[in-house]
Design a protein around this motif. Structure first.
Motif, mmCIF file in Angstrom:
data_model
loop_
_atom_site.group_PDB
_atom_site.id
_atom_site.type_symbol
_atom_site.label_atom_id
_atom_site.label_comp_id
_atom_site.label_asym_id
_atom_site.label_seq_id
_atom_site.Cartn_x
_atom_site.Cartn_y
_atom_site.Cartn_z
ATOM 1 N N MET A 1 8.049 -0.020 34.684
ATOM 2 C CA MET A 1 9.480 -0.979 34.727
ATOM 3 C C MET A 1 11.011 -0.130 33.784
ATOM 4 S SD MET A 1 10.840 -4.726 32.932
ATOM 5 C CE MET A 1 9.334 -5.387 33.009
ATOM 6 N N GLU B 1 14.129 -3.466 32.466
ATOM 7 C CA GLU B 1 13.690 -4.151 30.833
ATOM 8 C C GLU B 1 14.839 -4.537 30.265
ATOM 9 O OE1 GLU B 1 12.289 -0.416 28.799
ATOM 10 O OE2 GLU B 1 10.345 -0.583 29.764
ATOM 11 N N LEU B 2 16.234 -4.388 30.548
ATOM 12 C CA LEU B 2 17.280 -4.875 29.770
ATOM 13 C C LEU B 2 17.522 -5.700 30.347
ATOM 14 C CD1 LEU B 2 19.869 -3.917 27.436
ATOM 15 C CD2 LEU B 2 20.852 -3.221 29.792
ATOM 16 N N VAL C 1 15.080 -8.902 29.445
ATOM 17 C CA VAL C 1 15.554 -8.910 27.805
ATOM 18 C C VAL C 1 16.243 -10.167 27.582
ATOM 19 C CG1 VAL C 1 15.986 -8.301 25.776
ATOM 20 C CG2 VAL C 1 14.453 -7.035 26.519
ATOM 21 N N TYR C 2 17.502 -9.657 28.524
ATOM 22 C CA TYR C 2 18.547 -10.904 28.348
ATOM 23 C C TYR C 2 17.942 -12.603 29.403
ATOM 24 C CZ TYR C 2 22.152 -7.119 28.506
ATOM 25 O OH TYR C 2 22.994 -6.134 27.363
ATOM 26 N N ILE D 1 15.168 -13.308 28.886
ATOM 27 C CA ILE D 1 14.309 -14.260 28.069
ATOM 28 C C ILE D 1 15.312 -14.142 26.712
ATOM 29 C CG2 ILE D 1 12.568 -13.415 25.745
ATOM 30 C CD1 ILE D 1 11.105 -13.675 28.786
ATOM 31 N N ALA D 2 16.053 -13.600 26.893
ATOM 32 C CA ALA D 2 17.382 -13.934 25.186
ATOM 33 C C ALA D 2 17.489 -15.543 25.609
ATOM 34 C CB ALA D 2 17.901 -13.234 25.075
ATOM 35 N N CYS E 1 15.247 -18.298 25.888
ATOM 36 C CA CYS E 1 15.047 -18.988 24.006
ATOM 37 C C CYS E 1 15.874 -19.760 23.679
ATOM 38 C CB CYS E 1 14.181 -18.176 24.011
ATOM 39 S SG CYS E 1 13.038 -17.050 23.980
ATOM 40 N N LEU E 2 17.408 -19.498 23.884
ATOM 41 C CA LEU E 2 18.577 -19.923 23.809
ATOM 42 C C LEU E 2 18.626 -20.683 24.359
ATOM 43 C CD1 LEU E 2 20.678 -19.394 21.320
ATOM 44 C CD2 LEU E 2 22.091 -19.041 23.533
ATOM 45 N N ILE F 1 15.856 -22.795 25.221
ATOM 46 C CA ILE F 1 15.179 -24.009 24.659
ATOM 47 C C ILE F 1 15.320 -24.613 23.593
ATOM 48 C CG2 ILE F 1 12.538 -23.943 23.908
ATOM 49 C CD1 ILE F 1 12.366 -22.290 26.823
ATOM 50 N N GLY F 2 15.480 -22.920 22.785
ATOM 51 C CA GLY F 2 15.638 -23.492 21.590
ATOM 52 C C GLY F 2 16.481 -24.430 21.100
#
Lengths: 319, 213
Positions: free
Chosen positions: B1, B6-7, B10-11, B13-14, B17-18, B20-21
């Motif tokens: 990758m 990769e960046l 991660v964006y 994923i963030a 997650c935000l 869902i959180g």
């Protein structure tokens, strides 16, 4: 004729073998899921909320500090997400959002970025953040009080509290197999012993963490707990109990093995791990805190640079 | 990758997650079940984890046995644990005549009448007194009324000092340290049980007879 060692060195160009920090972070994240998924199953969507909020806020804190300090964006390496995940694994499922966000701030900004970012942190960021939170808002991390509203098909008392308050015979009803399978209350990703062991073994086999640290940490726990147990079997629980309760397993496989804060040489790694395990039992049995893993890891993080002074002799003679 | 991918990864994923959180925290707030599963009572002898569900499952034990004025959908203050969990009604080591409660001091020295504490006082049996905490409030201290902590502390320490037994006023850690508090309070309770050969004793491994675990 002296026994000579032949070292073969080739010329450039070199071929990158594909390993990277992001690959390591992804693998540790995947391994941690083996313990986090059973935790989320046990505690439901509340636990999912804590884990996802922790990962998201850790990434956002690192992104913010990158912007503020005008440094290259480093969240791509996945280390911030990993810190968020490890931190969430230690939290009870009822942790309020503000405590999660504050904790990841301490982990990413205070414990890592202030020291210079990845590889420069002297303490495990998740452990330092967790310790600060526990000292500041201790009542949030009383697992007995935090998980009052959950109904389980097992004894819903934090085992280490029982052992600390009432001695070894009070924890006899806890079968080791049940503890191994996660039938105990505790942190979201800290109680499923079998998941943590499988994840840890996977990481050892792939070379992402060092077996020397894990096994010597567990050996420290076993030997110290055995000594106390032999000394007074009524007061101090046996090594099996200490191995499978509290933060022992997550400490051995996910906390003590953090790269930046652990030694790189063989003997220092053994001393580092053993010291961590033994200190854990000392704090649990004669200290004032319920669990000693976090404080023990902070202490071994502190002595890590000294331990790494024990180095193998360099090949050849100095001129 | 690649680094760029990769960046991006991660964006993504963030953001996921935000979302869902935030959803979990805002839409699925923790609700206390009714009736409660377990309760945590904070006492001078340490926290007591009360298993409400286990008590509710005891055959023959109805809600009204503890909640005397119980009505469905309402909560009231239940009777104290000691109502059921005592070795013998004639022997209450902490507060009874043979115990450490300074009854004479309260009636003579402080000028209290019987009815000040025994609201339903009868000459024949005296009637049950009100809980200490009715007068000795937590965190409230003045010249005339010791706070709850001070009252309970005095109850313990005066006896230790009268008998010249450790710990004294300067030896705080002998009681206020892990296990020490438990030992002191445990000794206070268990002694009566052993004298009477009733209920759990020091040799009894069934801790939950008292501690509800």
């Amino acid at each position: 004729m002296p026994n000579t060692l032949k070292l073969t060195v080739s010329h450039a160009p070199f071929w990158h073998n594909g390993s990277s920090i992001s690959s390591k972070s992804r693998n540790i994240l995947l391994a941690s899921l083996l313990a986090v998924v059973p935790g989320c199953y046990q505690y439901g969507m509340a636990a999912v909320g804590v884990v996802t909020m922790s990962i998201a806020s850790a990434i956002i804190w690192e992104l913010l500090i990158n912007f503020i300090s005008r440094r290259p964006i480093s969240v791509g390496d996945g280390n911030a997400a990993l810190i968020g995940m490890i931190f969430a694994m230690m939290l009870p499922a009822t942790t309020p959002w503000w405590a999660v966000v504050t904790g990841t701030f301490f982990a990413v900004v205070i414990a890592k970025e202030i020291f210079g970012g990845i590889g420069a942190n002297p303490f495990n960021p998740a452990v330092l953040a967790m310790t600060i939170l526990m000292l500041s808002w201790g009542n949030l991390f009383d697992f007995n009080a935090a998980l009052l509203n959950y109904s389980f098909n097992f004894k819903a008392v934090y085992p280490l509290v029982l052992s600390k308050s009432f001695g070894a015979h009070a924890v006899e009803p806890f079968a080791l197999m049940d503890l191994l399978l996660g039938k105990q209350i505790g942190g979201i990703g800290s109680t499923c012993g079998i998941g943590l062991i499988l994840g840890g073994v996977y990481l050892i086999l792939r070379g992402f963490i060092r077996w020397e640290v894990c096994f010597s940490f567990l050996a420290g726990i076993i030997i110290a707990a055995l000594c106390f147990n032999i000394l007074n079997p009524e007061l101090y629980a046996g090594p099996g109990f200490h191995l499978l309760t509290g933060y022992t397993m997550i400490g051995a496989f996910f906390l003590a093995t953090e790269d930046s804060s652990s030694p790189v040489n063989f003997i220092p790694m053994l001393i580092y791990g053993f010291l961590g395990g033994a200190l854990t039992i000392l704090i649990r049995n004669i200290g004032t805190h319920i669990d000693g893993v976090l404080y023990a890891i902070l202490i071994i993080n502190l002595v890590n640079p000294l331990l790494d002074k024990i180095r193998p002799k360099a090949i050849g003679k100095g001129v | 990758m690649s680094l760029k991918n990769e960046l991006k990864f991660v964006y993504v994923i963030a953001i996921i997650c935000l979302v869902i959180g935030v959803f979990c925290y805002s839409s699925l707030p923790a609700k206390s079940p009714e009736p409660p599963v377990r309760l945590m009572f904070k006492t001078v002898g340490g926290n007591v984890l009360f298993d409400h569900q286990a008590h509710g499952d005891v055959p023959g034990l109805a809600c009204e046995d503890c909640h005397h004025t119980y009505k469905k959908g309402e909560t009231d203050v239940p009777v104290s644990c000691e109502t059921c969990h005592k070795a013998d009604s004639k022997f209450v080591s902490a507060l009874g005549d043979n115990g450490k409660f300074d009854h004479e001091g309260h009636s003579d020295d402080y000028g209290l009448s019987c009815n000040d504490c025994h609201h339903n006082y009868y000459e024949e049996d005296g009637g049950e007194p009100q809980p200490c905490s009715d007068c000795h409030e937590a965190g409230v201290v003045d010249d005339y009324m010791p706070g709850r902590v001070q009252a309970f502390h005095k109850q313990c320490i005066s006896c230790h000092e009268d008998n010249g037994a450790a710990p004294g006023q300067s030896d705080c850690e002998s009681c206020h340290a892990p296990r020490k508090t438990v030992e002191a309070f445990h000794g206070q309770c268990i002694k009566c049980h052993e004298d009477l050969h009733k209920g759990p004793s020091g040799s009894d491994e069934d801790c939950k007879k008292c501690h509800g675990f």
